[in-house]
Design an enzyme around this catalytic site. Structure first.
Site: not given
Length: 636
Positions: A123, A329, A606
């Site tokens: 994949r 892992c 912001d």
């Protein structure tokens, strides 16, 4: 060994008849006159024969617990064309210099070595793999590897519709598409970019080209999208989708919080309440997903339970990062550089010994959800996917923030999933509802945004009259004593345990003076950060929910409704904000309304500060409150 050539021959025979894949994509068609069922049965017989006569599995890919690793995930790039909050830390990630990334030839060399040893599924991941210019060529090269049966890709879907025909022709046989919401405004808020409809188009194109099922990955996070479980599940009624609900997982930079995780059991219970006839499907060997199907539905749903019920015992996956490190892992922090050994001239046998040693050190299982959150690991974008949420809203079990976000035009009378199915069936991609716009007396075209869904056409924005001072109403009871101070002058929280529950409503306002430059960019939605009005609105709603966490002596209030409205005032180059909150309880919600208005105004600052810092926040005030022993208040 005689078995080895026989195994290779059988794999080649299987591969030439039909490319097997987890998505079931019909890369090749049955022979004329042969039914699909007959072809499927023949393929099953060949697979069974291959399993019975296959050569012994490579010792290099078998760990000390007997797990055989036949599935390799390769990251093609660290770059991405989205800026997902759940994938990247807020401060961004340092990208590896190009010279240190695997070249195309190095990727193919490692893939060839792994497939030779028994890997039969690869994949391609990222970052976003489909932004790599040679991704089609890489798939075509991988397709030639003898013994490789499945080539998949995990993508955010932005480039999928454009590239998929070429990718399918090259040999792509499995598709996973990341999508965490069906609400366009929420999508833009999460990924900080536009593109919701490109993802929808990509899913539609995959269905059109015959991929079945098309896998849709949805990370479920409390306070963000757990209210969409039923909408996602309903999509499988008329579409060949496998909607995979993924438990939120901790990675470096995503500020993992156990309260944000919605467990598999909780998700399953929610869906079973709607569809009690939900059936569990048999689990495939080495599958990470627990699959279920609603009788009569075309597709299915699955749950990936990495946190609550790990599947380490049957794990068959290995990962190669974009800079050439082998991870055995996903949750482990140990890596070994295959790139360095490859560039140092290591032979094939030397590489295999290095791979075998790493696989041999793989632990029986990962550390568990609470320990993992304390471990140092790469941000998810530097491993492969884009599914991990960063800095998501704090959990609030009493309400869902997106139930409260009734954005004008985004909550149709029919369910959102029904609308999606209708649009997909009609070969149309849903279009984003435009922000409500009205022509004001000044003659300029104004943008407005409101979070209230039930207003009529004349109230999509705050009308001038709504800002007029209101007359006092009701008794104005006040106290000459501070209620948050005890008899000795120390701060104390008021005990409301004996106060009766009443309906409480409060409205607060704020004004943000942007200046002409920032105002024009907001008005035309041209800020690089995105739609300032949408983001400020969402911030205001979230702030109302967490007021008790920001203001120390405030009680937690289970809000039943939050509404945030914003209006552009061209005469002052300002944005006027009004926030209203409603709840039934023993204490008022004026602090929630004030906090909502204040945070919405701070968010506008912001969003615009890169353009101008000459921005003024003013007139943060309570407009009105109703309910409670002290009576109603309406600002005069």
């Amino acid at each position: 060994m005689a078995a080895q050539p026989l195994s290779r021959m059988l794999r080649r025979l299987l591969r030439s008849s039909a490319r097997s894949c987890s998505s079931g994509a019909p890369v090749t068609q049955p022979r004329p006159g042969e039914s699909a069922r007959a072809a499927s049965e023949e393929l099953s017989r060949r697979r069974q024969f291959l399993r019975e006569h296959a050569a012994p599995f490579s010792a290099f890919l078998t760990d000390s617990f007997g797990r055989q690793h036949s599935y390799l995930r390769i990251s093609l790039t660290e770059k991405c064309n989205l800026r997902c909050q759940y994938c990247m830390p807020e401060e961004g990630v340092p990208l590896t210099p190009k010279v240190n990334l695997l070249t195309t030839e190095e990727i193919l060399t490692l893939a060839r070595l792994f497939v030779k040893e028994g890997i039969d599924k690869i994949r391609l991941t990222g970052g976003e793999p489909l932004i790599r210019p040679d991704v089609v060529d890489i798939v075509a090269q991988l397709q030639r590897l003898e013994g490789l049966r499945t080539i998949g890709v995990t993508t955010n879907g932005i480039n999928l519709a454009r590239l998929l025909p070429q990718l399918q022709k090259a040999g792509l046989s499995a598709i996973n598409i990341s999508l965490d919401t069906l609400v366009p405004a929420k999508f833009e808020f999460i990924v900080r970019r536009k593109g919701f409809h490109k993802v929808m188009e990509g899913i539609h194109k995959a269905i059109e080209l015959g991929y079945n099922p098309v896998k849709v990955n949805c990370v479920v996070m409390r306070g963000l999208n757990e209210d969409e479980l039923l909408d996602f599940a309903a999509l499988t009624k008329g579409l060949p989708l496998d909607v995979r609900f993924i438990e939120y997982m901790p990675f470096d930079g995503n500020k993992w919080n156990f309260k944000k995780m919605v467990s598999y059991k909780e998700m399953l219970d929610t869906i079973r309440q709607q569809w009690p006839e939900l059936e569990k499907l048999p689990e495939e060997e080495s599958s990470t997903a627990k699959a279920f199907k609603i009788p009569g539905f075309q597709g299915q749903i699955s749950f990936i339970t990495s946190m609550s019920e790990h599947f380490c015992g049957t794990c068959n996956r290995l990962r190669i990062t974009a800079d050439g490190n082998l991870k055995v892992c996903l949750f482990g922090n140990s890596e070994v550089s295959l790139r360095d050994h490859l560039r140092a001239g290591a032979s094939e046998q030397e590489l295999l010994r290095i791979i075998g040693a790493a696989v041999g050190r793989k632990k029986r299982q990962h550390a568990g959800m609470f320990s993992i959150s304390q471990m140092k690991n790469r941000p998810m974008i530097l491993i492969e996917l884009f599914l991990m949420f960063h800095n998501s809203p704090p959990a609030n079990p009493s309400i869902s923030s997106w139930d409260l976000l009734d954005v004008q035009g985004l909550r149709p009378k029919m369910s959102f999933s029904s609308q999606m199915v209708t649009l997909w069936k009609g070969y149309r991609v849903p279009q984003t509802p435009p922000l409500a716009q009205q022509r004001l007396g000044s003659g300029c075209f104004q943008r407005h945004y409101t979070s209230h869904a039930d207003t009529d056409a004349n109230s999509k924005c705050l009308s001038p009259g709504s800002w007029a001072p209101a007359a006092p109403s009701g008794p104005q009871l006040t106290s000459e004593q501070l209620t948050h101070v005890d008899s000795e002058g120390r701060a104390a929280m008021v005990d409301v345990g004996r106060k009766p529950d009443t309906e409480r409503v409060a409205v607060a306002s704020a004004v943000v003076l942007l200046g002409p430059v920032a105002f024009k960019l907001v008005q035309q939605n041209q800020l690089k950060k995105g739609d300032a009005l949408v983001v400020a609105q969402l911030a205001g709603i979230q702030a109302a929910k967490v007021t008790s966490q920001l203001i120390p002596l405030c009680h937690h209030v289970a809000l039943s409704h939050v509404q945030v409205q914003l209006e552009l005032d061209s005469t002052r180059h300002a944005v006027r904000i009004q926030a209203s909150c409603r709840a039934r309880g023993p204490t008022g919600v004026e602090m929630e309304a004030l906090t909502s208005a204040a945070v919405a105004s701070l968010t506008l600052y912001d969003m615009c500060k890169a353009v101008s810092r000459d921005i003024v926040l003013e007139e943060i005030k309570l407009i009105s409150k109703t309910g409670g022993q002290r009576g109603d208040f309406h600002r005069a």
